[in-house]
Motif scaffolding. Sequence first.
Motif, PDB file in Angstrom:
ATOM      1  N   GLN A 128     -15.717 -41.934  37.670  1.00  0.00           N
ATOM      2  CA  GLN A 128     -16.755 -42.541  37.997  1.00  0.00           C
ATOM      3  C   GLN A 128     -17.752 -42.564  36.828  1.00  0.00           C
ATOM      4  OE1 GLN A 128     -18.290 -40.768  41.717  1.00  0.00           O
ATOM      5  NE2 GLN A 128     -17.024 -42.215  42.954  1.00  0.00           N
ATOM      6  N   GLN A 129     -17.959 -41.439  36.264  1.00  0.00           N
ATOM      7  CA  GLN A 129     -19.159 -41.498  35.291  1.00  0.00           C
ATOM      8  C   GLN A 129     -18.696 -42.017  33.589  1.00  0.00           C
ATOM      9  OE1 GLN A 129     -22.278 -40.932  36.043  1.00  0.00           O
ATOM     10  NE2 GLN A 129     -21.538 -40.764  38.154  1.00  0.00           N
ATOM     11  N   ARG A 130     -17.292 -42.115  33.563  1.00  0.00           N
ATOM     12  CA  ARG A 130     -16.905 -42.493  32.359  1.00  0.00           C
ATOM     13  C   ARG A 130     -16.124 -43.776  32.302  1.00  0.00           C
ATOM     14  NH1 ARG A 130     -15.081 -36.819  29.767  1.00  0.00           N
ATOM     15  NH2 ARG A 130     -16.741 -35.573  30.865  1.00  0.00           N
ATOM     16  N   PHE A 131     -15.001 -43.848  33.025  1.00  0.00           N
ATOM     17  CA  PHE A 131     -14.057 -44.808  33.122  1.00  0.00           C
ATOM     18  C   PHE A 131     -14.870 -46.113  33.688  1.00  0.00           C
ATOM     19  CE2 PHE A 131     -10.029 -42.310  32.973  1.00  0.00           C
ATOM     20  CZ  PHE A 131     -10.150 -42.363  31.532  1.00  0.00           C
ATOM     21  N   LEU A 132     -15.363 -45.881  34.906  1.00  0.00           N
ATOM     22  CA  LEU A 132     -16.027 -47.054  35.632  1.00  0.00           C
ATOM     23  C   LEU A 132     -17.449 -47.417  35.105  1.00  0.00           C
ATOM     24  CD1 LEU A 132     -15.056 -46.206  39.301  1.00  0.00           C
ATOM     25  CD2 LEU A 132     -13.902 -47.630  37.773  1.00  0.00           C
ATOM     26  N   ARG A 133     -17.789 -46.871  34.236  1.00  0.00           N
ATOM     27  CA  ARG A 133     -19.194 -47.107  33.433  1.00  0.00           C
ATOM     28  C   ARG A 133     -19.055 -47.804  32.050  1.00  0.00           C
ATOM     29  NH1 ARG A 133     -24.002 -42.999  34.763  1.00  0.00           N
ATOM     30  NH2 ARG A 133     -24.060 -43.167  37.222  1.00  0.00           N
ATOM     31  N   CYS A 134     -17.678 -47.869  31.653  1.00  0.00           N
ATOM     32  CA  CYS A 134     -17.282 -48.347  30.545  1.00  0.00           C
ATOM     33  C   CYS A 134     -17.082 -50.024  30.897  1.00  0.00           C
ATOM     34  CB  CYS A 134     -15.941 -47.849  29.977  1.00  0.00           C
ATOM     35  SG  CYS A 134     -15.598 -48.533  28.445  1.00  0.00           S
ATOM     36  N   PRO A 135     -17.909 -50.883  30.021  1.00  0.00           N
ATOM     37  CA  PRO A 135     -17.684 -52.180  30.337  1.00  0.00           C
ATOM     38  C   PRO A 135     -16.392 -52.885  29.754  1.00  0.00           C
ATOM     39  CG  PRO A 135     -19.758 -51.819  28.884  1.00  0.00           C
ATOM     40  CD  PRO A 135     -19.091 -50.368  29.207  1.00  0.00           C
ATOM     41  N   ALA A 136     -15.746 -52.169  28.884  1.00  0.00           N
ATOM     42  CA  ALA A 136     -14.223 -52.550  28.437  1.00  0.00           C
ATOM     43  C   ALA A 136     -13.365 -52.530  29.543  1.00  0.00           C
ATOM     44  CB  ALA A 136     -14.058 -51.984  27.353  1.00  0.00           C
ATOM     45  N   ILE A 137     -13.493 -51.711  30.608  1.00  0.00           N
ATOM     46  CA  ILE A 137     -12.311 -51.560  31.539  1.00  0.00           C
ATOM     47  C   ILE A 137     -12.744 -52.338  32.550  1.00  0.00           C
ATOM     48  CG2 ILE A 137     -11.745 -49.584  33.034  1.00  0.00           C
ATOM     49  CD1 ILE A 137     -12.191 -47.552  31.111  1.00  0.00           C
ATOM     50  N   ALA A 138     -11.712 -52.990  33.163  1.00  0.00           N
ATOM     51  CA  ALA A 138     -11.626 -53.951  34.199  1.00  0.00           C
ATOM     52  C   ALA A 138     -11.182 -53.108  35.465  1.00  0.00           C
ATOM     53  CB  ALA A 138     -10.808 -55.284  33.929  1.00  0.00           C
ATOM     54  N   HIS A 139     -10.194 -52.255  35.260  1.00  0.00           N
ATOM     55  CA  HIS A 139      -9.568 -51.716  36.750  1.00  0.00           C
ATOM     56  C   HIS A 139      -9.009 -50.102  36.150  1.00  0.00           C
ATOM     57  CE1 HIS A 139      -7.344 -51.627  40.334  1.00  0.00           C
ATOM     58  NE2 HIS A 139      -6.330 -51.189  39.824  1.00  0.00           N
ATOM     59  N   VAL A 140      -9.396 -49.489  36.977  1.00  0.00           N
ATOM     60  CA  VAL A 140      -8.755 -48.000  37.007  1.00  0.00           C
ATOM     61  C   VAL A 140      -7.733 -47.522  38.344  1.00  0.00           C
ATOM     62  CG1 VAL A 140      -9.130 -45.418  36.761  1.00  0.00           C
ATOM     63  CG2 VAL A 140     -10.689 -47.388  35.562  1.00  0.00           C
ATOM     64  N   GLU A 141      -6.821 -47.354  38.007  1.00  0.00           N
ATOM     65  CA  GLU A 141      -5.979 -46.688  39.396  1.00  0.00           C
ATOM     66  C   GLU A 141      -5.499 -45.395  38.819  1.00  0.00           C
ATOM     67  OE1 GLU A 141      -1.748 -47.774  41.306  1.00  0.00           O
ATOM     68  OE2 GLU A 141      -2.727 -49.281  40.636  1.00  0.00           O
ATOM     69  N   SER A 142      -5.597 -44.439  39.724  1.00  0.00           N
ATOM     70  CA  SER A 142      -4.997 -43.065  39.157  1.00  0.00           C
ATOM     71  C   SER A 142      -4.298 -42.532  40.457  1.00  0.00           C
ATOM     72  CB  SER A 142      -6.169 -42.279  39.080  1.00  0.00           C
ATOM     73  OG  SER A 142      -7.196 -42.244  40.189  1.00  0.00           O
ATOM     74  N   SER A 143      -3.455 -41.425  39.783  1.00  0.00           N
ATOM     75  CA  SER A 143      -2.634 -40.597  40.769  1.00  0.00           C
ATOM     76  C   SER A 143      -2.972 -39.156  40.464  1.00  0.00           C
ATOM     77  CB  SER A 143      -0.904 -40.890  40.575  1.00  0.00           C
ATOM     78  OG  SER A 143      -0.751 -42.413  40.970  1.00  0.00           O
ATOM     79  N   ILE A 144      -3.067 -38.301  41.472  1.00  0.00           N
ATOM     80  CA  ILE A 144      -3.221 -36.882  41.159  1.00  0.00           C
ATOM     81  C   ILE A 144      -1.660 -36.448  41.061  1.00  0.00           C
ATOM     82  CG2 ILE A 144      -3.891 -34.828  42.319  1.00  0.00           C
ATOM     83  CD1 ILE A 144      -6.246 -36.603  41.516  1.00  0.00           C
TER      84      ILE A 144
END
Length: 159
Positions: A128-144
């Motif tokens: 939330q604080q790094r990936f989703l705040r980066c304007p270059a990133i359109a989509h993040v999907e993750s797996s634990i």
Amino acid sequence: MKREEIALDAADLRLLKAMQRDASASQASLAEAAGISPSLVSRRLARLKEAGVLRAVVGLVEPGSAGLSCGAIARIRLRDHAEKNVRAFRDLVAGMREATLCVAVTGEADYLVHLVARDLPHFQEIVQQRFLRCPAIAHVESSIVLEYLKNTTELPLES
């Protein structure tokens, strides 16, 4: 600086294989594994380091023992591949100590990032604080990561 490529002989490959198993082994043990004299070990290792074949000699730390109990794989898609977006993402990841591996890939994602975190809330904070705040990133999907079935840095070297 671009390093020159060198030809690796069978002894180099055996030495590198032994170094991958245990870089803290004595010169005598490395020499025995490589089939060379102990006096040649340090010269060969220096040559391999200088050529960039041997990138680093490190100690591998068990993440859980260091308080990093949460592993995850993030699939990242950029907004587009404009140079500013690529640079912004690469700079972001380069500065993330929690990112232990980042690779550009084909397919729906542009990058896969392996992350280690203290726990799930820490992982959530990273996203939330790094990936989703980066304007270059359109989509993040993750797996634990539930379990590491194989986790090695050892390359399949043949001598």
